[in-house]
Motif scaffolding. Sequence first.
Motif, mmCIF file in Angstrom:
data_model
loop_
_atom_site.group_PDB
_atom_site.id
_atom_site.type_symbol
_atom_site.label_atom_id
_atom_site.label_comp_id
_atom_site.label_asym_id
_atom_site.label_seq_id
_atom_site.Cartn_x
_atom_site.Cartn_y
_atom_site.Cartn_z
ATOM 1 N N LYS A 258 0.829 -1.209 0.000
ATOM 2 C CA LYS A 258 0.000 0.000 0.000
ATOM 3 C C LYS A 258 0.862 1.258 0.000
ATOM 4 C CE LYS A 258 -4.003 -2.155 2.238
ATOM 5 N NZ LYS A 258 -4.902 -2.168 3.418
ATOM 6 N N LEU A 259 1.975 1.228 0.725
ATOM 7 C CA LEU A 259 2.874 2.386 0.753
ATOM 8 C C LEU A 259 3.477 2.628 -0.632
ATOM 9 C CD1 LEU A 259 4.368 4.572 2.387
ATOM 10 C CD2 LEU A 259 6.170 2.884 2.801
ATOM 11 N N ALA B 189 2.122 1.874 -3.498
ATOM 12 C CA ALA B 189 1.072 2.433 -4.344
ATOM 13 C C ALA B 189 0.870 3.918 -4.068
ATOM 14 C CB ALA B 189 -0.229 1.668 -4.117
ATOM 15 N N ARG B 190 1.146 4.337 -2.836
ATOM 16 C CA ARG B 190 0.918 5.736 -2.467
ATOM 17 C C ARG B 190 2.116 6.631 -2.826
ATOM 18 N NH1 ARG B 190 -2.418 8.531 0.958
ATOM 19 N NH2 ARG B 190 -3.477 6.592 1.496
ATOM 20 N N VAL B 191 3.327 6.186 -2.522
ATOM 21 C CA VAL B 191 4.487 7.082 -2.678
ATOM 22 C C VAL B 191 5.398 6.693 -3.833
ATOM 23 C CG1 VAL B 191 4.448 7.523 -0.194
ATOM 24 C CG2 VAL B 191 6.024 5.804 -1.099
ATOM 25 N N ARG C 221 10.666 6.254 -3.492
ATOM 26 C CA ARG C 221 10.536 6.709 -2.117
ATOM 27 C C ARG C 221 10.373 5.534 -1.159
ATOM 28 N NH1 ARG C 221 6.460 11.952 -2.711
ATOM 29 N NH2 ARG C 221 7.926 13.296 -3.848
ATOM 30 N N GLY D 228 2.679 2.612 -8.699
ATOM 31 C CA GLY D 228 2.067 3.684 -7.967
ATOM 32 C C GLY D 228 2.855 4.963 -8.035
ATOM 33 N N SER E 44 1.372 8.749 -10.848
ATOM 34 C CA SER E 44 0.036 9.070 -10.381
ATOM 35 C C SER E 44 -0.993 9.058 -11.494
ATOM 36 C CB SER E 44 0.040 10.440 -9.687
ATOM 37 O OG SER E 44 0.492 11.442 -10.584
ATOM 38 N N VAL F 182 -2.502 5.526 -11.985
ATOM 39 C CA VAL F 182 -3.216 4.863 -10.903
ATOM 40 C C VAL F 182 -4.693 4.645 -11.211
ATOM 41 C CG1 VAL F 182 -3.925 5.065 -8.502
ATOM 42 C CG2 VAL F 182 -1.578 5.597 -9.165
ATOM 43 N N LYS G 56 -6.427 0.911 -11.524
ATOM 44 C CA LYS G 56 -7.527 0.464 -10.673
ATOM 45 C C LYS G 56 -8.695 -0.036 -11.518
ATOM 46 C CE LYS G 56 -6.627 3.274 -6.546
ATOM 47 N NZ LYS G 56 -7.133 4.346 -5.665
#
Length: 442
Positions: free
Chosen positions: A85-86, A88-90, A94, A234, A237, A240, A244
Amino acid sequence: MAGPIARVDLSAARTAAAVARDRGGYGAALSLLASLFFMWGFITVINNTLLPHLRSVFDLDYTQTTLIESVWFIAYFVASIPAAKLIARVGYKRALVTGLGIMALGTLGMVLASHQVSYAITLTALFVIASGITLLQVAANPYVAVVGPSESAPARLNLVQAFNSLGTTLAPLFGGYLILGRSASGNAAAGTVLTPAERLADAQSVQLPYLIVAAILVMLAVVIARFPLPAMGGADSAAVPAAKAERAGLSLWRHRNLVLGVPAIFIYLIAEIGVSNLFINFVAQPEIGDLTHAQAARYLFLLWGGMMVGRFVGSYLMQRRTAEAVLAGAAIGACAVMLVAAFAAGPVAMWALISVGLFHAIMFPTIFTLGIRGLGPLTEAGSGLLIMAIAGGSLVVVQGWAADRFGLQHAFLITAACELYVLFYALWGCRPGVSGCRSEGA
């Protein structure tokens, strides 16, 4: 199914690979990632020299000793899904930097544990280090698998994993010299009981090694933060929402190669970690090698060195044979030498245990790439499940329990049984299910 690996059709992955080729290839990115594979292999295997050391410091039996390693692998189970999940977010870059920072924090925790001579702080620090490694694993393994041609994914991941094995090969020398070689327990004969003063001195001998490792991790994090690593998954952006939408209505559980690949990773880790964790105690026994722990650590170098050689050889073989065939041959060889280690004595048993590294070498990267083939837009989620399965190493405590009750040597029958499941996966389990596979050219 023998044939080319199904193409991974992540749109973001294709875009990143195209960008990398436009810049003159993705070799520079893979070279940098190889340093990550090296470092987490190095740190993981330091545990193999640390465990007999902690066994003496805290006066532990085999069950309690292997419980330390179980905590390490429980971190994979706990941290894998949050890691996915991290990412996919950052984004991947990172996430890699964050993982290195978490590992550095954990290594400093080991320095604190040595000051306090605390079993609880030791377990906590190792859990933190393993959580950072989990984040690196979830990010780096699928990156290597999809950044180049899909047909060569198993060979490419085995090649990069060879640098992981280089780290695991050098770690016993580093730990043997700076931990076991500088401690009373490392230079004592088997069964020697340490005085309280010797235990305190031994506990503090880990400070220098972990300070060195912490400094290297921080420097590596800085290098990666400044490196133009191609964005993937991820990290893009704009990709994304499309990703999905593409995943909607798809199910991981329709892919037999993934569903059976998760337990294959889980069971294989029981075998690998059981061998490496009990190796020093096994070869130090009078009826096997009659060595001190410091001397035994040098032979552990050969075990992990065999894994490094095996991965280079495996990468070469997979350019001429299917990954499934190479995996099946490795499983048969590993089972055979583990039976010798369980029932033979003296140098024969010792060298049989050392040789299993050659056969274990290609198992993790090959199972991983076979497990994610054909997943398409579900590749990242499938990768998270496969990395979570590394938690199988936590069940090494079962082998410690068996060693306490039935003898250390006979406990390796558990390892031999694990190799049989890997053989099953290679022969049948890795074939993508017809209803769930979205492969091209397979």
